[in-house]
Scaffold this motif. Structure first.
Motif, short mmCIF file in Angstrom:
data_model
loop_
_atom_site.label_atom_id
_atom_site.label_comp_id
_atom_site.label_asym_id
_atom_site.label_seq_id
_atom_site.Cartn_x
_atom_site.Cartn_y
_atom_site.Cartn_z
N LYS A 176 0.85 -1.19 0.00
CA LYS A 176 0.00 0.00 0.00
C LYS A 176 0.88 1.24 0.00
O LYS A 176 1.90 1.29 0.69
N GLN A 177 0.49 2.22 -0.79
CA GLN A 177 1.20 3.47 -0.83
C GLN A 177 0.22 4.59 -0.56
O GLN A 177 -0.98 4.50 -0.82
N ILE A 178 0.75 5.65 0.02
CA ILE A 178 -0.09 6.82 0.29
C ILE A 178 -0.25 7.58 -1.02
O ILE A 178 0.71 7.90 -1.70
N LYS A 179 -1.48 7.86 -1.36
CA LYS A 179 -1.77 8.57 -2.60
C LYS A 179 -2.25 9.98 -2.28
O LYS A 179 -2.89 10.20 -1.27
N ASP A 180 -1.92 10.92 -3.17
CA ASP A 180 -2.40 12.28 -2.99
C ASP A 180 -3.91 12.30 -3.21
O ASP A 180 -4.43 11.69 -4.14
N SER A 181 -4.62 12.98 -2.36
CA SER A 181 -6.07 13.02 -2.54
C SER A 181 -6.56 14.41 -2.86
O SER A 181 -5.89 15.37 -2.84
#
Length: 181
Positions: A176-181
């Motif tokens: 899992k990677q943090i995605k820009d929202s």
């Protein structure tokens, strides 16, 4: 507030208590140890010892004449030559090859450095050149260019890595990677 109360209690009737302690009978001193007769008295044996000290003792004097001490410096000739060369090398100076434009962080105050040393700008420039073109900028060429010892130039290129950024990719796509929202 509490310190005032304790100070009052501590200082209450201080003079009377001090006088009472002073007027108490002093304890008797311990008796002195009796002197033994083995110590010389002032007029009798003291003068004979002084005379014996100042008399000439021929057997001891002859033994002392037989003693010969020769002292030499333990430093070898090669070490002294190496130290002299190092001092001469440090006294020799060379002009800077590279410098920063303007006056950033006071680096412009330096105009020359001792041979065998590098300025910060020169070290970064030499390391960057070695990183970009290692076949051209070998440690030997760096040593020749900046008047360094070849051993120091080799250590510089082996152990210092300027601007070395490593990006480690994720192990798998399931991570899992943090995605820009």
């Amino acid at each position: 507030m509490g310190s005032r109360v304790t100070r009052l209690i501590r200082n209450f009737n201080l003079e009377n208590r001090a006088l009472r302690e002073i007027s108490k009978a002093k304890p008797r001193a311990a008796p002195r140890h009796s002197t033994s007769s083995s110590f010389p008295q002032e007029g009798t044996e003291g003068t004979s010892i002084a005379e014996e000290i100042h008399q000439r003792n021929d057997p001891l004097l002859s033994m002392l004449k037989d003693v010969y001490v020769e002292s030499k410096d333990p430093v070898s000739q090669e070490e002294t030559v190496a130290v002299v060369k190092k001092v001469k090398q440090e006294n020799q100076r060379r002009l800077l090859k590279f410098s920063l434009p303007g006056d950033p962080y006071g680096f412009c105050d330096v105009t020359d450095v001792p041979k065998g040393k590098l300025s910060l700008v020169e070290a970064l420039t030499g390391l960057n050149n070695h990183k970009r073109m290692p076949k051209i900028w070998t440690p030997e060429k760096l040593a020749q260019e900046f008047s360094l010892d070849p051993k120091d130039a080799k250590a510089l290129t082996d152990f210092f890595f300027p601007f070395d950024v490593k990006i480690i990719p994720p192990k798998s796509e399931e991570t899992k990677q943090i995605k820009d929202s």
